[in-house]
Design a protein around this motif. Structure first.
Motif, short mmCIF file in Angstrom:
data_model
loop_
_atom_site.label_atom_id
_atom_site.label_comp_id
_atom_site.label_asym_id
_atom_site.label_seq_id
_atom_site.Cartn_x
_atom_site.Cartn_y
_atom_site.Cartn_z
N ALA A 175 63.68 1.50 27.48
CA ALA A 175 65.37 1.60 27.81
C ALA A 175 65.99 0.40 28.02
O ALA A 175 65.37 -0.63 28.66
CB ALA A 175 65.48 2.56 28.95
N PRO A 176 67.17 0.02 27.75
CA PRO A 176 67.83 1.01 26.74
C PRO A 176 67.61 1.17 25.24
O PRO A 176 67.34 -0.08 24.78
CB PRO A 176 69.34 0.55 26.74
N ARG A 177 67.33 2.07 24.86
CA ARG A 177 66.77 2.46 23.57
C ARG A 177 67.66 3.56 22.61
O ARG A 177 68.51 4.34 23.59
CB ARG A 177 65.32 2.73 23.33
N CYS A 178 67.70 3.52 21.46
CA CYS A 178 68.31 4.61 20.48
C CYS A 178 67.54 5.03 19.59
O CYS A 178 66.68 4.08 18.85
CB CYS A 178 69.77 4.17 20.34
N TYR A 179 67.90 6.10 18.87
CA TYR A 179 67.01 6.72 17.71
C TYR A 179 68.04 6.84 16.52
O TYR A 179 69.22 7.43 16.90
CB TYR A 179 66.51 7.82 18.17
N SER A 180 67.60 6.45 15.30
CA SER A 180 68.13 6.55 14.13
C SER A 180 68.10 8.23 13.73
O SER A 180 67.32 9.19 14.38
CB SER A 180 67.51 5.87 12.92
N PRO A 181 69.03 8.88 12.81
CA PRO A 181 68.63 9.96 12.17
C PRO A 181 67.42 10.43 11.92
O PRO A 181 67.00 11.52 11.98
CB PRO A 181 69.84 10.09 11.20
N GLN A 182 66.74 9.47 11.00
CA GLN A 182 65.33 9.49 10.70
C GLN A 182 64.42 9.68 11.74
O GLN A 182 63.58 10.76 11.66
CB GLN A 182 65.13 8.60 9.64
N GLN A 183 64.54 9.16 12.92
CA GLN A 183 63.74 9.28 14.08
C GLN A 183 63.80 10.58 14.70
O GLN A 183 62.88 11.04 15.10
CB GLN A 183 63.84 7.97 14.96
N ILE A 184 65.28 10.97 14.86
CA ILE A 184 65.37 12.17 15.60
C ILE A 184 64.69 13.43 14.93
O ILE A 184 64.19 14.34 15.49
CB ILE A 184 66.95 12.24 16.07
N ARG A 185 65.03 13.54 13.58
CA ARG A 185 64.54 14.22 12.67
C ARG A 185 62.93 14.68 12.89
O ARG A 185 62.44 15.82 12.91
CB ARG A 185 64.82 14.10 11.22
N GLN A 186 62.26 13.53 12.79
CA GLN A 186 60.86 13.35 12.83
C GLN A 186 60.62 13.88 14.23
O GLN A 186 59.62 14.74 14.59
CB GLN A 186 60.23 12.04 12.69
N ALA A 187 61.29 13.47 15.40
CA ALA A 187 60.69 13.77 16.66
C ALA A 187 60.75 15.33 16.83
O ALA A 187 60.00 15.98 17.74
CB ALA A 187 61.66 13.26 17.88
N TYR A 188 61.88 16.22 16.47
CA TYR A 188 61.96 17.37 16.76
C TYR A 188 61.81 18.23 15.41
O TYR A 188 62.13 19.50 15.38
CB TYR A 188 63.54 17.58 17.00
N GLY A 189 61.04 17.79 14.55
CA GLY A 189 60.44 18.76 13.42
C GLY A 189 61.31 19.26 12.48
O GLY A 189 61.26 20.18 11.69
N VAL A 190 62.43 18.37 12.24
CA VAL A 190 63.34 18.73 11.00
C VAL A 190 63.05 18.06 9.86
O VAL A 190 63.18 18.61 8.79
CB VAL A 190 64.64 18.25 11.63
N THR A 191 62.36 17.04 9.86
CA THR A 191 61.94 16.40 8.59
C THR A 191 61.35 17.21 7.63
O THR A 191 61.56 17.21 6.58
CB THR A 191 61.06 15.08 8.91
N PRO A 192 60.04 18.12 8.08
CA PRO A 192 59.43 19.12 7.26
C PRO A 192 60.53 19.97 6.42
O PRO A 192 60.39 20.44 5.28
CB PRO A 192 58.41 19.62 8.09
N LEU A 193 61.65 20.49 7.24
CA LEU A 193 62.65 21.42 6.75
C LEU A 193 63.26 20.59 5.50
O LEU A 193 63.44 21.29 4.51
CB LEU A 193 63.66 21.88 7.54
N LEU A 194 63.80 19.46 5.86
CA LEU A 194 64.63 18.75 4.74
C LEU A 194 63.84 18.55 3.35
O LEU A 194 64.21 18.63 2.49
CB LEU A 194 65.22 17.37 5.27
N GLN A 195 62.50 18.23 3.74
CA GLN A 195 61.37 18.03 2.64
C GLN A 195 61.42 19.10 1.74
O GLN A 195 61.04 19.01 0.50
CB GLN A 195 60.08 17.21 3.06
#
Length: 525
Positions: A122-142
């Motif tokens: 910290a302080p750090r921040c996350y890109s859309p791609q990182q947040i998607r991966q962290a919360y399991g959104v990426t497999p849905l998009l794929q």
């Protein structure tokens, strides 16, 4: 609004600032008390002649009384002249997100360096791609579940005159396609004043909401419904926001509705809450999923004097509309993820000792414990939050905004529970598409049913078990620093007030959630 009132309401553009000023006043007068009002003394009386909040069809009364916790009470009347039964004071805390000004960079032809995107501390921040991966959104998009054909409705208090260009630049920066963006102004527009702290703050909120709902559901249509604030006090803002929500419900706009705002329950009249509750009853009936932020002041809330509408003390409390049982309340966490976004861990968001906020969460003094929390929440009151999402501004997300600080196009990290609401709305749009382009609608009952099955719960939620939302204040008084703390609640296995049931593992939840939804869920609330 008079300039003195504006300074009181919007210092530091944060609810922490509002509470800190109020704390200073109350410390000076000896009125501060860390009350734990999880229940009070008498049921709310229904007001027979409720003032109609909105010309757009806001109901003037409810068909039945609210379900109250045994022994709870709520003010019936506000100060004279307050709109829609609201208190006349501006101390109720309608506030937007939490920008990290020290980390912001000016955008220059796309060539920029946001240090927090490349940091692992910290302080750090996350890109859309990182947040998607962290919360399991990426497999849905794929798998092609991108929100196509779905509509996400975002409720905003004021306009953001640069939102279209901000979204385009956000998409360009992070490699996303531009969605269909519709700006709806059913009540007209509040003329944008770049010198008005309230308007610029909410313009930043609009940028956050649009960009991060879109980041989660990149092909969904985004409908922004803007209120037209006639009275720039917090009551005036909340009235305009509820008008906008009512329009979205009356017009049946989209399957999910995001509300990144809230006000202490203890500064609202029963009339206002009854009117708003009826809006959510209609939303449930037509299968619209409604979300609201749990707030950024930990377990602290302002209690207003029922006679004057002014702040009387700071107590343990929660915010409305997040406390409404027909609304899904979103609390906050601090997320730790790897450089590629792989999920590592989460704890309760509490950076109040760094003056950077903490997740709301606690127990209602208005609503009884709903049936869906019967086997989960102890006591007789509605507990929030229901779910959570990354909210710590020191583990936040980048937002492109040209109106938060007019004249400068910034890429700025932002946090707060108002991040989780549009992001979860976007994820829920994916759930709707995955379920066969249907509307899942009211989801609270299903989420709590899932928690009763340990294996399914473990596969669909990150259970947050560390941290608390006690809220710490430090206020300068002359040469001295005064401090106080409102006791909060600890995270624990299963449900807890700061983080609810936990954060979504979206790809697993998309498969499971429809199986746990029943046709009549929420019909008796």
């Amino acid at each position: 609004m008079q300039s003195s009132t504006r300074r009181l309401l919007y210092v530091a553009l944060s609810a922490t600032g509002i509470l800190a000023i109020t704390l200073g006043i109350l410390l000076g007068s000896g009125m501060l008390r860390a009350s734990t009002r999880v229940g009070a003394t008498a049921p709310v009386k229904r007001i027979a002649t409720a003032q109609n909040l909105a010309s757009g069809g806001m109901p003037a009364s409810t068909s039945s009384p609210l379900k109250m916790p045994p022994g709870s009470s709520q003010p019936d009347a506000a100060a004279p002249g307050a709109p829609g039964g609201m208190p006349a004071s501006g101390n109720s805390g309608v506030t937007p997100m939490r920008p990290q000004w020290g980390e912001a960079v000016k955008m220059n032809n796309g060539n920029l360096t946001l240090k927090c995107l490349n940091s692992n501390v910290a302080p750090r921040c996350y890109s859309p791609q990182q947040i998607r991966q962290a919360y399991g959104v990426t497999p849905l998009l794929q798998a092609g579940i991108t929100g196509k054909g779905r509509i996400i409705t975002l409720i905003e208090a004021f306009q953001d005159p640069t939102i279209a260009s901000e979204l385009a630049l956000f998409d360009q920066t992070f490699g996303l396609n531009n969605p269909q963006l519709n700006i709806l102004t059913p009540f007209g527009k509040t003329p944008f004043d770049p010198k008005d702290a309230a308007q610029t703050a909410f313009a930043g909120e609009t940028a956050l909401d649009v960009e991060w709902a879109h980041a989660m559901a990149p092909d969904a249509t985004i409908d922004v419904v803007e209120g037209n604030v006639k009275d720039e006090t917090n009551p005036g803002q909340l009235t305009a926001l509820l008008q906008a929500t009512n329009f979205a419900v009356q017009s049946n706009l989209g399957s999910v509705i995001s509300q990144s705002f809230g006000v202490s329950e203890q500064c609202l009249s029963s009339t206002f809450i009854q009117q708003a509750h009826q809006i959510y009853e209609q939303a449930r009936a037509q299968k619209q999923t409604v979300f609201a932020s749990a707030g950024d002041n930990g377990a602290a809330a302002i209690q207003c004097n029922t006679a004057t509408g002014m702040a009387a003390s700071i107590v343990q409390g929660i915010e409305y509309p997040a406390s409404d049982p027909l609304v899904t309340s979103v609390g906050g966490t601090s997320l730790q993820a790897a450089a590629d976004g792989t999920y590592q861990s989460e704890v309760t968001w509490n950076t109040s000792q760094q003056n950077a906020g903490a997740t709301g969460g606690g127990y209602s003094v208005v609503f009884a414990r709903p049936p869906f929390q019967q086997h989960v929440v102890l006591g007789n009151a509605r507990g929030i939050a229901d779910i959570a999402f990354n909210a710590n501004p020191l583990t936040g997300v980048p937002v492109v905004t040209s109106s938060l600080k007019p004249g400068q196009t910034l890429l700025i990290p932002i946090g707060g529970t108002s991040l989780g609401v549009p992001a979860i709305a976007g994820i829920t749009a994916l759930f709707d598409q995955a379920a066969g382009n249907t509307r899942l609608g009211f989801i609270n009952s299903a989420l709590y049913r899932i928690q009763q099955h340990p294996d399914i719960y473990a596969a669909t939620f990150h259970d947050i078990t560390q941290g608390n939302n006690s809220f710490f204040f430090q206020v300068a008084k002359g040469q001295n620093i005064m401090s106080a703390e409102i006791a909060g609640f600890n995270a624990q296995p299963g449900w807890d007030p700061p983080t609810g049931l936990g954060t979504f593992i979206a790809d697993a939840m998309a498969r499971v959630l429809p199986e746990y939804i029943h046709a009549n869920d929420g019909s008796t609330l």
